[in-house]
Scaffold this motif. Sequence first.
Motif, short mmCIF file in Angstrom:
data_model
loop_
_atom_site.label_atom_id
_atom_site.label_comp_id
_atom_site.label_asym_id
_atom_site.label_seq_id
_atom_site.Cartn_x
_atom_site.Cartn_y
_atom_site.Cartn_z
N LEU A 94 0.82 -1.21 0.00
CA LEU A 94 0.00 0.00 0.00
C LEU A 94 0.86 1.26 0.00
O LEU A 94 0.50 2.27 -0.61
CB LEU A 94 -0.93 0.00 1.22
N ASP A 95 1.98 1.20 0.70
CA ASP A 95 2.83 2.39 0.86
C ASP A 95 3.83 2.58 -0.26
O ASP A 95 4.50 3.63 -0.33
CB ASP A 95 3.59 2.30 2.19
N ALA A 96 3.96 1.61 -1.16
CA ALA A 96 5.07 1.64 -2.11
C ALA A 96 4.86 2.57 -3.33
O ALA A 96 5.74 3.37 -3.63
CB ALA A 96 5.37 0.21 -2.58
N PRO A 97 3.75 2.50 -4.07
CA PRO A 97 3.66 3.29 -5.30
C PRO A 97 3.51 4.79 -5.02
O PRO A 97 2.84 5.19 -4.07
CB PRO A 97 2.37 2.75 -5.97
N ARG A 98 4.09 5.60 -5.87
CA ARG A 98 4.05 7.05 -5.63
C ARG A 98 2.66 7.64 -5.79
O ARG A 98 2.32 8.64 -5.15
CB ARG A 98 5.04 7.77 -6.53
N PHE A 99 1.82 7.01 -6.61
CA PHE A 99 0.43 7.48 -6.74
C PHE A 99 -0.54 6.66 -5.89
O PHE A 99 -1.75 6.84 -5.97
CB PHE A 99 -0.01 7.45 -8.20
N GLY A 100 0.02 5.73 -5.11
CA GLY A 100 -0.81 4.96 -4.19
C GLY A 100 -1.41 3.71 -4.83
O GLY A 100 -1.14 3.36 -5.98
N CYS A 101 -2.22 3.04 -4.03
CA CYS A 101 -2.99 1.87 -4.49
C CYS A 101 -4.46 2.25 -4.51
O CYS A 101 -4.99 2.71 -3.50
CB CYS A 101 -2.78 0.68 -3.55
#
Length: 313
Positions: free
Chosen positions: A97-104
Amino acid sequence: MTSVVFMGTPSFSVPILRMIHEEGYDVLAVVTQPDRPVGRKKVLTPPPVKEEALRLGLPVIQPEKLRGSQELEQILSLNPDIVITAAFGQILPKTLLDAPRFGCINVHASLLPKYRGGAPIHQAIIDGEEKTGVTIMYMAEKLDAGDIISQAEIAIEDTDNTGTMFEKLSLVGRDLLKSTLPLIIEGKNERIPQDEEKVTFAHNISREQERIHWSNSARTVFNQVRGLTPWPTAYTTFQGENVKIWLVKEGDTLTKDAPGKVVKINKDSFEVACGDGKTIIVFELQPAGKKRMTAQDYLRGTGSKLVIGDQFE
């Protein structure tokens, strides 16, 4: 080019995946549930999303359980800009959940905060809702509790069942995501917290929910049958055997007979008393060990001896 990991499993998710691909997003991988045995012969069958991903030439990842798995590490190593889920079937761990820059983000088939959970379409129809819709939301560790980004509404007609609404809402979700994704990437999207006082749940359908209780009103039975069609299907019992009920409508007949009693036999159907003194007309059913059939075929079949006064339990 914005990179995406897409996560989904059933046919609901397929038009959404196809749109993401057609719009030119860089789909790094498609994550879906493992192949499962299907039907009486238990034929190992890939989920619809896997079939579409392979058709599009996209890499497929199929974790049995995402949390703590090698597949999770593989997804994280891809470093996607955004993760998009649509009926994936598993809760995502915080590390993802915390990884992608635009979120999940998730494409959820209800107007949140109503009907959080795994069976929102079924439950909306069973409850007799006149409308439902799709919510695109940020994902959180809590089930379907993230902030709302956008929503689109659609009517539920009396002619609809869960199957038709899955198809309609899949296309609503596709179109809503198509218009919403650019706003997320440009940082122009809304972010509306859900009203916790208005939360309702639509948990996966239990076996008890599938059983018809003829003491309910005709409208309630009507909604139950179409809310469970084409899966997992409502059922009743007759002479000690389960009978699936596939297609019904509310009757005009008024009766004082006990709920579950057969009160009228027509050429192409039969009518069963409900708890409010009205009837349900049965047009399609499936006796134990047999295929789905019309009531007309059932009534003229050699094995059927249905008569007025017979009792469904």
